[in-house]
Design a protein around this motif. Sequence first.
Motif, PDB file in Angstrom:
ATOM      1  N   ALA A 143       0.838  -1.212   0.000  1.00  0.00           N
ATOM      2  CA  ALA A 143       0.000   0.000   0.000  1.00  0.00           C
ATOM      3  C   ALA A 143       0.862   1.248   0.000  1.00  0.00           C
ATOM      4  O   ALA A 143       0.353   2.369  -0.094  1.00  0.00           O
ATOM      5  CB  ALA A 143      -0.921   0.000   1.225  1.00  0.00           C
ATOM      6  N   THR A 144       2.174   1.064   0.135  1.00  0.00           N
ATOM      7  CA  THR A 144       3.080   2.218   0.171  1.00  0.00           C
ATOM      8  C   THR A 144       4.093   2.092  -0.962  1.00  0.00           C
ATOM      9  O   THR A 144       4.239   1.026  -1.567  1.00  0.00           O
ATOM     10  CB  THR A 144       3.825   2.293   1.508  1.00  0.00           C
ATOM     11  N   GLY A 145       4.800   3.189  -1.226  1.00  0.00           N
ATOM     12  CA  GLY A 145       5.810   3.189  -2.284  1.00  0.00           C
ATOM     13  C   GLY A 145       5.457   4.157  -3.386  1.00  0.00           C
ATOM     14  O   GLY A 145       4.352   4.713  -3.433  1.00  0.00           O
ATOM     15  N   VAL A 146       6.387   4.356  -4.289  1.00  0.00           N
ATOM     16  CA  VAL A 146       6.207   5.289  -5.404  1.00  0.00           C
ATOM     17  C   VAL A 146       5.517   4.568  -6.560  1.00  0.00           C
ATOM     18  O   VAL A 146       5.933   3.476  -6.958  1.00  0.00           O
ATOM     19  CB  VAL A 146       7.571   5.838  -5.871  1.00  0.00           C
ATOM     20  N   LEU A 147       4.468   5.204  -7.089  1.00  0.00           N
ATOM     21  CA  LEU A 147       3.733   4.562  -8.178  1.00  0.00           C
ATOM     22  C   LEU A 147       4.582   4.510  -9.463  1.00  0.00           C
ATOM     23  O   LEU A 147       5.155   5.523  -9.884  1.00  0.00           O
ATOM     24  CB  LEU A 147       2.442   5.327  -8.471  1.00  0.00           C
TER      25      LEU A 147
END
Length: 401
Positions: free
Chosen positions: A189-193
Amino acid sequence: MREGWDKLQFHDVVTLDVRKASVLDGKAYPIVGVLAYGRGLLYRDPVSRASTSYRELNLIRPNQLIFSKLKAFEGAITVAPGDLAESYASSEFPTFTATARVLPAFLRLMTQRSELWKAMAANSRGLGGRRERLNPIDFLAMSACFPPLPEQQRIVDLIGALDDTVAAAELRLQAAVDQLRSLRALTFATGVLTTGRDAFDILIGVQRNPTRAGGARQTRYLRSANVTFGRLNLSDVYEMSFSPQEQAKYSLVPGDVLVSEGSASEAAVGAPCRWIGELEGPVCFQNTLLRYRARPHVSSPSFVDHWCAWAYESGRFREVAGGSNIKHIGARRAEQMQVRLLPFDDQQAAMAPLDAAGDIVRMAQEHVATLAHVRSAILAALLSGKHEIPESYDELMGVAS
């Protein structure tokens, strides 16, 4: 055969007992079928007079033996649970009631014997494999060895205790699976797209065609039938011709993740499994599979593995799949999928809890498989009549209770 055991025909232990029920307007009829290889009942959606052509159905009562005439050759036989709710089946499912010579619970264990399935297949009659049926009269003429009622009860009790142990292990396995899924959902659910193209090296396999059937460079390859979620089935691996250039391009390396590219079953679309070099030599893959490989300094093999598992568990692969009857992901759509990418230097630490949780799941799976094997081996030994549970077992159970 041990003393006290009798070789009996099935008409000695059960009687054909079919109760018909007319299909009435305005009433829903819960339907059951029978799973192959003695695995129990298959519960289907209810039918009504408007949705079925049958005007009569067989009422299935608790503790009745039931089999499928059509699928008898696959061992589709069981004994209905003692707490079975109101259930019906078509006339293709005859029912039998146990006599005083056999316990229904023991009869249920008998339906799990491979010897019985083979006898049912041998006694099926008809034109062509799919039209063969087992006539109830032929079933009743079949025979098997039965112990006295007290020994039947001891076998039922012992196998019941093993079933409880297996059920408890399955609950622990499901808890471990749920924990791993929750960890993956939180992690991704986290991180750079970014896109699948930028995060992974994605490649679709080679199409099989008649020209690849011959030639000197026959090479083993995997196809969608070899891949299920988290498991590879390598019992039936095909070969076809790959040129040296193709071998270099399509050979799997440990850490690759194979993803089922398409299927008529939505549950199978996107099912991933990590390749760890289970087979020696070059092993390639067909175009029914997508290969996900880590990109240097962008994604680690562990990140690829868990992301593909998350995309399957969360339904992302099914959401992007196109097609009507058969859903396909396709290499292009796979590359366009959105990916929340963690910094490469952070991936090892982020994946460590997932790897640990995955190890726990695998250990729990092996534990369940071992228990199931032990249960099967003990049941086969007890039903063969070669091993006896001593009468002192009854005294022990009395003390334990």
